[in-house]
Design a protein around this motif. Structure first.
Motif, PDB file in Angstrom:
ATOM      1  N   VAL A 170      -2.605  12.223  11.278  1.00 25.79           N
ATOM      2  CA  VAL A 170      -1.892  10.565  11.314  1.00 25.79           C
ATOM      3  C   VAL A 170      -2.709   9.454  11.358  1.00 25.79           C
ATOM      4  O   VAL A 170      -2.533   8.425  10.919  1.00 25.79           O
ATOM      5  N   SER A 171      -3.585   9.670  12.560  1.00 29.54           N
ATOM      6  CA  SER A 171      -4.766   8.563  12.749  1.00 29.54           C
ATOM      7  C   SER A 171      -5.337   8.237  11.469  1.00 29.54           C
ATOM      8  O   SER A 171      -5.738   6.879  10.987  1.00 29.54           O
ATOM      9  N   MET A 172      -5.811   9.144  10.603  1.00 27.33           N
ATOM     10  CA  MET A 172      -6.436   8.855   9.417  1.00 27.33           C
ATOM     11  C   MET A 172      -5.664   8.257   8.541  1.00 27.33           C
ATOM     12  O   MET A 172      -6.242   7.354   7.854  1.00 27.33           O
ATOM     13  N   SER A 173      -4.564   8.693   8.374  1.00 21.18           N
ATOM     14  CA  SER A 173      -3.738   7.864   7.517  1.00 21.18           C
ATOM     15  C   SER A 173      -3.487   6.480   7.825  1.00 21.18           C
ATOM     16  O   SER A 173      -3.533   5.529   7.086  1.00 21.18           O
ATOM     17  N   LEU A 174      -3.263   6.315   9.016  1.00 23.29           N
ATOM     18  CA  LEU A 174      -2.846   4.992   9.535  1.00 23.29           C
ATOM     19  C   LEU A 174      -4.253   3.917   9.369  1.00 23.29           C
ATOM     20  O   LEU A 174      -3.977   2.995   8.915  1.00 23.29           O
ATOM     21  N   LEU A 175      -5.318   4.724   9.556  1.00 23.00           N
ATOM     22  CA  LEU A 175      -6.530   3.972   9.326  1.00 23.00           C
ATOM     23  C   LEU A 175      -6.723   3.464   7.901  1.00 23.00           C
ATOM     24  O   LEU A 175      -7.023   2.484   7.373  1.00 23.00           O
ATOM     25  N   LEU A 176      -6.269   4.397   6.943  1.00 23.96           N
ATOM     26  CA  LEU A 176      -6.234   4.132   5.617  1.00 23.96           C
ATOM     27  C   LEU A 176      -5.382   3.120   5.071  1.00 23.96           C
ATOM     28  O   LEU A 176      -5.665   2.179   4.269  1.00 23.96           O
ATOM     29  N   LEU A 177      -3.992   3.208   5.701  1.00 27.78           N
ATOM     30  CA  LEU A 177      -3.134   2.019   5.435  1.00 27.78           C
ATOM     31  C   LEU A 177      -3.598   0.626   6.046  1.00 27.78           C
ATOM     32  O   LEU A 177      -3.536  -0.411   5.646  1.00 27.78           O
ATOM     33  N   ALA A 178      -4.257   0.804   7.208  1.00 29.79           N
ATOM     34  CA  ALA A 178      -4.857  -0.311   7.768  1.00 29.79           C
ATOM     35  C   ALA A 178      -5.785  -1.251   6.651  1.00 29.79           C
ATOM     36  O   ALA A 178      -6.040  -2.314   6.574  1.00 29.79           O
ATOM     37  N   ALA A 179      -6.852  -0.232   6.296  1.00 32.56           N
ATOM     38  CA  ALA A 179      -7.697  -0.698   5.320  1.00 32.56           C
ATOM     39  C   ALA A 179      -7.166  -1.354   4.091  1.00 32.56           C
ATOM     40  O   ALA A 179      -7.373  -2.473   3.512  1.00 32.56           O
ATOM     41  N   GLY A 180      -6.058  -0.574   3.544  1.00 32.05           N
ATOM     42  CA  GLY A 180      -5.227  -1.213   2.574  1.00 32.05           C
ATOM     43  C   GLY A 180      -4.954  -2.399   2.717  1.00 32.05           C
ATOM     44  O   GLY A 180      -4.598  -3.281   1.918  1.00 32.05           O
ATOM     45  N   PHE A 181      -4.303  -2.637   3.772  1.00 34.48           N
ATOM     46  CA  PHE A 181      -3.260  -3.772   4.329  1.00 34.48           C
ATOM     47  C   PHE A 181      -4.360  -4.872   4.320  1.00 34.48           C
ATOM     48  O   PHE A 181      -4.023  -6.077   3.699  1.00 34.48           O
ATOM     49  N   SER A 182      -5.637  -4.477   4.747  1.00 32.78           N
ATOM     50  CA  SER A 182      -6.619  -5.646   5.230  1.00 32.78           C
ATOM     51  C   SER A 182      -7.078  -6.302   3.732  1.00 32.78           C
ATOM     52  O   SER A 182      -7.170  -7.515   3.681  1.00 32.78           O
ATOM     53  N   LEU A 183      -7.375  -5.310   2.935  1.00 38.18           N
ATOM     54  CA  LEU A 183      -7.704  -5.628   1.309  1.00 38.18           C
ATOM     55  C   LEU A 183      -6.716  -6.569   0.815  1.00 38.18           C
ATOM     56  O   LEU A 183      -6.823  -7.536   0.146  1.00 38.18           O
ATOM     57  N   ARG A 184      -5.578  -6.084   1.168  1.00 37.34           N
ATOM     58  CA  ARG A 184      -4.391  -6.765   0.300  1.00 37.34           C
ATOM     59  C   ARG A 184      -4.148  -8.216   0.904  1.00 37.34           C
ATOM     60  O   ARG A 184      -4.091  -9.333   0.248  1.00 37.34           O
ATOM     61  N   ALA A 185      -4.311  -8.434   2.186  1.00 35.57           N
ATOM     62  CA  ALA A 185      -4.386  -9.569   2.792  1.00 35.57           C
ATOM     63  C   ALA A 185      -5.587 -10.548   2.528  1.00 35.57           C
ATOM     64  O   ALA A 185      -5.434 -11.865   2.299  1.00 35.57           O
ATOM     65  N   ASN A 186      -6.771  -9.880   2.192  1.00 39.89           N
ATOM     66  CA  ASN A 186      -7.686 -10.591   1.710  1.00 39.89           C
ATOM     67  C   ASN A 186      -7.442 -11.333   0.272  1.00 39.89           C
ATOM     68  O   ASN A 186      -7.700 -12.350  -0.349  1.00 39.89           O
ATOM     69  N   LYS A 187      -6.732 -10.410  -0.637  1.00 40.58           N
ATOM     70  CA  LYS A 187      -6.506 -10.773  -2.094  1.00 40.58           C
ATOM     71  C   LYS A 187      -5.534 -11.473  -2.296  1.00 40.58           C
ATOM     72  O   LYS A 187      -5.233 -11.971  -3.325  1.00 40.58           O
ATOM     73  N   SER A 188      -4.206 -11.527  -1.560  1.00 36.33           N
ATOM     74  CA  SER A 188      -2.988 -11.999  -1.969  1.00 36.33           C
ATOM     75  C   SER A 188      -2.463 -12.726  -0.894  1.00 36.33           C
ATOM     76  O   SER A 188      -3.035 -12.602   0.133  1.00 36.33           O
ATOM     77  N   LEU A 189      -1.276 -13.380  -1.153  1.00 30.08           N
ATOM     78  CA  LEU A 189      -0.489 -14.178  -0.068  1.00 30.08           C
ATOM     79  C   LEU A 189       0.533 -13.287   0.657  1.00 30.08           C
ATOM     80  O   LEU A 189       1.063 -13.499   1.857  1.00 30.08           O
ATOM     81  N   ILE A 190       0.387 -12.022   0.649  1.00 27.60           N
ATOM     82  CA  ILE A 190       1.378 -11.053   1.168  1.00 27.60           C
ATOM     83  C   ILE A 190       2.641 -11.673   1.467  1.00 27.60           C
ATOM     84  O   ILE A 190       3.223 -11.745   2.621  1.00 27.60           O
TER      85      ILE A 190
END
Ligand code: HEM
Length: 195
Positions: A170-190
């Motif tokens: 669960v922790s690893m999955s949340l970390l992956l989602l955190a990384a995905g969200f951070s990259l998405r916030a870098n590239k888009s206006l979310i």
């Protein structure tokens, strides 16, 4: 004493919520990008003021997280838990890392941006050269904001496991989602919050 413990816990939670400044900075940086690369003193001054002053706000929230975390420990399991509970050790190290990254941006990158921006006052309209000089500093600052956002989410993932641990999957999955969200916030206006 219970009341002070509860107030410290409230301060802890509200301060790390307010530490989401990297997320909102990424949003305004992406909004600024939509206006095109050419510099406009008033627009860029407004934009840079929000970012520059956000750093001071962030220091205050970081220090409140630290002080309230120490108060919770002092009134609860004892300060020794920083070393005996690895989650607390990790959160403390992440907080120190966040403070160091913020200091690097505030004391090294931001002054470079400020001096280039101020030279625009005597150099209107902005030369290509000035826009080109500013770009590497803004790009680096944006990358660091993305790393900070990931670190803030990581410390929240750890924070909710201070006393009861999640399954590592669960922790690893949340970390992956955190990384995905951070990259998405870098590239888009979310535009839709998560997306
Ligand atoms: C970036 C830094 C930090 C973040 C984002 C963070 C986040 C969190 C979160 C989400 C919780 C769970 C709150 C709850 O379940 O009610 C928590 C609890 C806690 N945090 Fe932090 N924390 C940070 C730094 C620290 C530091 C530096 C310390 C102490 C040195 C600390 C000490 C504690 C303690 C003792 C608890 C348990 C409170 C309780 O359940 O009674 N935290 N933190």
């Amino acid at each position: 004493m219970d009341h002070i413990y509860n107030i410290a816990k409230f301060l802890h939670v509200i301060s790390f919520a307010f530490m989401s400044i990297p997320l909102f900075n990424l949003i305004i940086v992406n909004e600024r990008a939509l206006m095109g690369p050419s510099l406009n003193y008033d627009t860029d001054r407004y934009f840079e003021n929000i970012i520059k002053r956000g750093a001071i706000r962030c220091y205050v929230f970081q220090l409140t997280v630290f002080a309230s975390g120490m108060a919770i420990l002092f009134l609860g399991p004892g300060l020794n838990a920083i070393w005996t509970n690895w989650v607390l050790t990790a959160k403390t190290l992440i907080l120190l890392l966040l403070m160091s990254l913020l200091s690097y941006v505030h004391y090294f990158i931001q002054p470079e941006i400020e001096s280039i921006l101020e030279s625009l006052l005597s150099n209107k309209p902005a030369s290509e050269d000035l826009t080109g000089k500013l770009a590497p500093f803004r790009i680096l600052r944006k990358k660091l904001a993305t790393v900070c956002l990931f670190l803030v989410i990581t410390s929240i993932i750890l924070g909710v496991q201070t006393n009861y641990r999640f399954h590592p999957f669960v922790s690893m999955s949340l970390l992956l989602l955190a990384a995905g969200f951070s990259l998405r916030a870098n590239k888009s206006l979310i535009r839709f919050g998560w997306f």
